[in-house]
Design a protein around this motif. Structure first.
Motif, mmCIF file in Angstrom:
data_model
loop_
_atom_site.group_PDB
_atom_site.id
_atom_site.type_symbol
_atom_site.label_atom_id
_atom_site.label_comp_id
_atom_site.label_asym_id
_atom_site.label_seq_id
_atom_site.Cartn_x
_atom_site.Cartn_y
_atom_site.Cartn_z
ATOM 1 N N PHE A 281 0.827 -1.206 0.000
ATOM 2 C CA PHE A 281 0.000 0.000 0.000
ATOM 3 C C PHE A 281 0.866 1.263 0.000
ATOM 4 O O PHE A 281 1.709 1.458 0.864
ATOM 5 C CB PHE A 281 -0.934 0.008 1.222
ATOM 6 C CG PHE A 281 -2.102 -0.926 1.081
ATOM 7 C CD1 PHE A 281 -3.333 -0.457 0.657
ATOM 8 C CD2 PHE A 281 -1.965 -2.283 1.338
ATOM 9 C CE1 PHE A 281 -4.415 -1.321 0.503
ATOM 10 C CE2 PHE A 281 -3.034 -3.151 1.191
ATOM 11 C CZ PHE A 281 -4.262 -2.667 0.777
ATOM 12 N N ASP A 282 0.635 2.115 -1.002
ATOM 13 C CA ASP A 282 1.334 3.399 -1.069
ATOM 14 C C ASP A 282 0.564 4.358 -1.967
ATOM 15 O O ASP A 282 0.935 4.593 -3.124
ATOM 16 C CB ASP A 282 2.763 3.224 -1.583
ATOM 17 C CG ASP A 282 3.549 4.541 -1.492
ATOM 18 O OD1 ASP A 282 3.033 5.506 -0.895
ATOM 19 O OD2 ASP A 282 4.673 4.591 -2.026
ATOM 20 N N LYS A 283 -0.520 4.909 -1.452
ATOM 21 C CA LYS A 283 -1.324 5.849 -2.220
ATOM 22 C C LYS A 283 -0.575 7.141 -2.508
ATOM 23 O O LYS A 283 -0.836 7.808 -3.509
ATOM 24 C CB LYS A 283 -2.619 6.152 -1.470
ATOM 25 C CG LYS A 283 -3.563 4.971 -1.344
ATOM 26 C CD LYS A 283 -4.859 5.367 -0.668
ATOM 27 C CE LYS A 283 -5.822 4.188 -0.582
ATOM 28 N NZ LYS A 283 -7.100 4.565 0.060
ATOM 29 N N VAL A 382 15.387 2.256 0.187
ATOM 30 C CA VAL A 382 14.673 3.484 -0.137
ATOM 31 C C VAL A 382 14.165 4.128 1.153
ATOM 32 O O VAL A 382 13.462 3.477 1.941
ATOM 33 C CB VAL A 382 13.496 3.202 -1.083
ATOM 34 C CG1 VAL A 382 12.732 4.496 -1.393
ATOM 35 C CG2 VAL A 382 13.996 2.562 -2.378
ATOM 36 N N PRO A 383 14.505 5.397 1.392
ATOM 37 C CA PRO A 383 14.152 6.047 2.666
ATOM 38 C C PRO A 383 12.727 6.586 2.707
ATOM 39 O O PRO A 383 12.495 7.755 3.032
ATOM 40 C CB PRO A 383 15.179 7.181 2.748
ATOM 41 C CG PRO A 383 15.412 7.563 1.333
ATOM 42 C CD PRO A 383 15.336 6.269 0.545
ATOM 43 N N PHE A 384 11.788 5.747 2.370
ATOM 44 C CA PHE A 384 10.369 6.102 2.452
ATOM 45 C C PHE A 384 9.635 4.828 2.828
ATOM 46 O O PHE A 384 9.618 3.868 2.042
ATOM 47 C CB PHE A 384 9.870 6.658 1.118
ATOM 48 C CG PHE A 384 8.441 7.144 1.151
ATOM 49 C CD1 PHE A 384 8.119 8.343 1.763
ATOM 50 C CD2 PHE A 384 7.426 6.396 0.579
ATOM 51 C CE1 PHE A 384 6.803 8.790 1.798
ATOM 52 C CE2 PHE A 384 6.110 6.831 0.601
ATOM 53 C CZ PHE A 384 5.795 8.037 1.218
ATOM 54 N N PRO A 385 9.056 4.748 4.003
ATOM 55 C CA PRO A 385 8.544 3.478 4.520
ATOM 56 C C PRO A 385 7.414 2.855 3.702
ATOM 57 O O PRO A 385 7.203 1.645 3.769
ATOM 58 C CB PRO A 385 8.067 3.827 5.935
ATOM 59 C CG PRO A 385 7.881 5.305 5.941
ATOM 60 C CD PRO A 385 8.885 5.856 4.993
ATOM 61 N N LYS A 386 6.673 3.650 2.914
ATOM 62 C CA LYS A 386 5.548 3.118 2.148
ATOM 63 C C LYS A 386 5.922 2.720 0.720
ATOM 64 O O LYS A 386 5.096 2.190 -0.012
ATOM 65 C CB LYS A 386 4.411 4.145 2.103
ATOM 66 C CG LYS A 386 3.795 4.453 3.460
ATOM 67 C CD LYS A 386 2.656 5.450 3.319
ATOM 68 C CE LYS A 386 2.037 5.784 4.669
ATOM 69 N NZ LYS A 386 0.933 6.780 4.517
ATOM 70 N N PHE A 387 7.142 2.968 0.326
ATOM 71 C CA PHE A 387 7.576 2.701 -1.047
ATOM 72 C C PHE A 387 7.361 1.231 -1.391
ATOM 73 O O PHE A 387 7.799 0.334 -0.666
ATOM 74 C CB PHE A 387 9.052 3.069 -1.190
ATOM 75 C CG PHE A 387 9.463 3.470 -2.577
ATOM 76 C CD1 PHE A 387 9.224 4.754 -3.035
ATOM 77 C CD2 PHE A 387 10.116 2.580 -3.414
ATOM 78 C CE1 PHE A 387 9.624 5.141 -4.319
ATOM 79 C CE2 PHE A 387 10.520 2.945 -4.691
ATOM 80 C CZ PHE A 387 10.277 4.227 -5.146
ATOM 81 N N ASN A 388 6.678 0.959 -2.530
ATOM 82 C CA ASN A 388 6.336 -0.426 -2.862
ATOM 83 C C ASN A 388 7.003 -0.890 -4.159
ATOM 84 O O ASN A 388 7.841 -0.197 -4.741
ATOM 85 C CB ASN A 388 4.818 -0.612 -2.891
ATOM 86 C CG ASN A 388 4.152 0.069 -4.078
ATOM 87 O OD1 ASN A 388 4.774 0.380 -5.089
ATOM 88 N ND2 ASN A 388 2.854 0.300 -3.967
ATOM 89 N N HIS A 389 6.604 -2.051 -4.628
ATOM 90 C CA HIS A 389 7.244 -2.699 -5.777
ATOM 91 C C HIS A 389 7.103 -1.879 -7.061
ATOM 92 O O HIS A 389 8.031 -1.818 -7.871
ATOM 93 C CB HIS A 389 6.618 -4.082 -5.973
ATOM 94 C CG HIS A 389 7.386 -4.982 -6.882
ATOM 95 N ND1 HIS A 389 8.578 -5.568 -6.519
ATOM 96 C CD2 HIS A 389 7.140 -5.412 -8.155
ATOM 97 C CE1 HIS A 389 9.030 -6.324 -7.516
ATOM 98 N NE2 HIS A 389 8.176 -6.242 -8.508
ATOM 99 N N LEU A 390 5.944 -1.260 -7.256
ATOM 100 C CA LEU A 390 5.693 -0.507 -8.476
ATOM 101 C C LEU A 390 6.284 0.883 -8.453
ATOM 102 O O LEU A 390 6.516 1.482 -9.502
ATOM 103 C CB LEU A 390 4.180 -0.396 -8.708
ATOM 104 C CG LEU A 390 3.416 -1.706 -8.818
ATOM 105 C CD1 LEU A 390 1.953 -1.434 -9.091
ATOM 106 C CD2 LEU A 390 4.015 -2.585 -9.900
ATOM 107 N N ASP A 391 6.543 1.396 -7.267
ATOM 108 C CA ASP A 391 7.054 2.761 -7.150
ATOM 109 C C ASP A 391 8.430 2.926 -7.782
ATOM 110 O O ASP A 391 8.825 4.046 -8.128
ATOM 111 C CB ASP A 391 7.105 3.189 -5.679
ATOM 112 C CG ASP A 391 5.731 3.322 -5.051
ATOM 113 O OD1 ASP A 391 4.765 3.549 -5.809
ATOM 114 O OD2 ASP A 391 5.616 3.193 -3.811
ATOM 115 N N PHE A 392 9.155 1.834 -7.960
ATOM 116 C CA PHE A 392 10.472 1.917 -8.592
ATOM 117 C C PHE A 392 10.373 2.390 -10.040
ATOM 118 O O PHE A 392 11.326 2.955 -10.581
ATOM 119 C CB PHE A 392 11.178 0.560 -8.554
ATOM 120 C CG PHE A 392 11.739 0.203 -7.208
ATOM 121 C CD1 PHE A 392 12.959 0.717 -6.789
ATOM 122 C CD2 PHE A 392 11.039 -0.642 -6.353
ATOM 123 C CE1 PHE A 392 13.474 0.400 -5.542
ATOM 124 C CE2 PHE A 392 11.549 -0.973 -5.104
ATOM 125 C CZ PHE A 392 12.771 -0.449 -4.700
#
Length: 413
Positions: A281-283, A382-392
């Motif tokens: 989850f990372d809206k 990655v220094p953002f706790p919500k960063f997910n698989h697609l965010d790359f």
């Protein structure tokens, strides 16, 4: 038409936006089109101008030159390489997509966000690979995609044949070694297969960058791990997902993938939430206006055998060749178990990028990979706790959170 349950499982890409419809009677694409046209005017997000463009068209619309090159693998597959060309002195880089994806994924985010554009702006000669069986690589010198033999491959063949063909073509065309190979998810899996099985090709690569490496995957948090309970029941998998091509993108599925979140008053937020359920989850990082573009390109094609191979990796906790079962393994490998890929002998310098909220590639598995590789340049969380698989590949702040460090590593090397 028999009853259909259509699930848009775009995993490891690696997008999995699962929108499921239970259709109890024959329904044609025209029915859906009429339904859509009878609705109220859709919101502006549905009119993203890139939604109906292919990779080359999206690149050119963004103001960059674009090329398409057709290359042949040693086993006869015809692959398409897309390119944002530089001049003869610019260093070549190759970006390789994940499972069920294509070259489009590197440009979908747009001119100021897509990694392909960012690298071109930095003065690199940018090449975008398309693995066998996807939208741009559905051809063979003698086999048709309607022939089951066309789909008799997993990520092993991608590493043994596809990447060597791409890298050889790029280095021969540019007269430069490949400065950097950048893989996302399965794009990293295939690279490690190549580095182990074809070390003479790996020597042409100066550096490899992992974005969410899908090498060891048995700690994944995604609910799709529960599908691995059926991984040995090939008949069941083939019945629901396709005996040869995984989730064949027929006319009905194509229409649903493009407009499914708009039909039946399903809000695009619901589609995104299902996507998050699979990948994390990372809206905050998801750009909802990209959804129609993403769904126009993904799923881009994969073999059912590739899906099963990944499922075997989840169950075994190992990175190894395809498991054909006791008797066939004896014939093929002269052993009852398939051999592991020996990562300890890989000499290519490697940088690893991973995220805590990636439900497909767990940090525990990433650290296992790190311990086995002999030549690590960087291990970056990655220094953002919500960063997910697609965010790359599509995250709003991917430039700040990932790509800036990636560029720094490339410039130093």
């Amino acid at each position: 038409m028999r009853p259909i349950v259509i699930a848009l499982l775009l995993l490891f890409c690696d997008l999995t936006a699962a929108v499921t419809f239970d259709i109890s009677q024959a329904i044609s694409p025209s029915t859906f089109i009429n339904t859509r046209n009878s609705k109220e005017q859709p919101n502006s997000a549905k009119f993203n101008l890139d939604a109906d463009l292919n990779t080359v068209q999206m690149i050119r619309r963004a103001g960059y030159p674009a090329e398409a090159h057709i290359i042949q693998t040693q086993d006869g597959y015809l692959l398409t390489l897309h390119r944002i060309p530089g001049n003869k002195d610019q260093l070549p880089v190759l970006l390789q997509h994940g499972l069920l994806c294509s070259s489009a994924d590197w440009v979908i985010a747009g001119k100021d966000k897509g990694l392909a554009f960012i690298l071109a702006d930095q003065g690199y000669d940018v090449w975008l690979g398309n693995i066998r069986g996807n939208t741009y690589s559905r051809a063979h010198v003698s086999l048709s995609p309607s022939d089951s033999r066309f789909w008799n491959f997993s990520f092993h063949e991608m590493g043994v044949y596809d990447l060597p063909a791409m890298i050889s073509y790029i280095t021969n065309t540019t007269s430069h070694p490949l400065h950097t190979y950048i893989g996302h998810s399965m794009g990293t899996t295939a690279f490690y297969v190549m580095a182990v099985e074809r070390p003479e090709i790996a020597q042409r690569v100066q550096m490899m960058i992992n974005l969410a490496p899908a090498v060891f995957v048995n700690h994944m948090k995604s609910p799709i791990r529960y599908l691995t309970s059926y991984i040995n029941d090939f008949e069941m998998i083939a019945k629901f997902f396709g005996e040869n091509e995984f989730l064949p993108h027929d006319s009905v599925l194509h229409y649903l993938s493009k407009y499914g979140c708009e039909m039946f008053n399903i809000e695009e937020e619901i589609c995104a939430n299902i996507l998050f359920l699979i990948c994390g989850f990372d809206k905050e990082q998801f750009n909802y206006t990209l959804l129609p573009v993403i769904l126009n390109h993904d799923p881009a094609g994969a073999s059912t055998k590739t899906i099963i191979h990944f499922g075997q990796e989840v169950v075994s906790g190992k990175f190894r060749r395809y498991d054909y079962g006791y008797e066939k393994n004896l014939l093929i490998y002269n052993a009852t178990e398939p051999p592991d890929y020996d990562l300890a002998n890989i000499t290519v310098p490697v940088a690893i990028f991973y995220a805590d909220n990636d439900w497909l590639v767990n940090s525990v598995d990433v650290k296992k990979l790190y311990r086995l590789l002999p030549n690590i340049l960087d291990m970056y969380r990655v220094p953002f706790p919500k960063f997910n698989h697609l965010d790359f590949i599509w995250g709003k702040d991917a430039l700040k959170l990932v790509y800036k460090r990636l560029l720094e590593i490339m410039k130093k090397f």
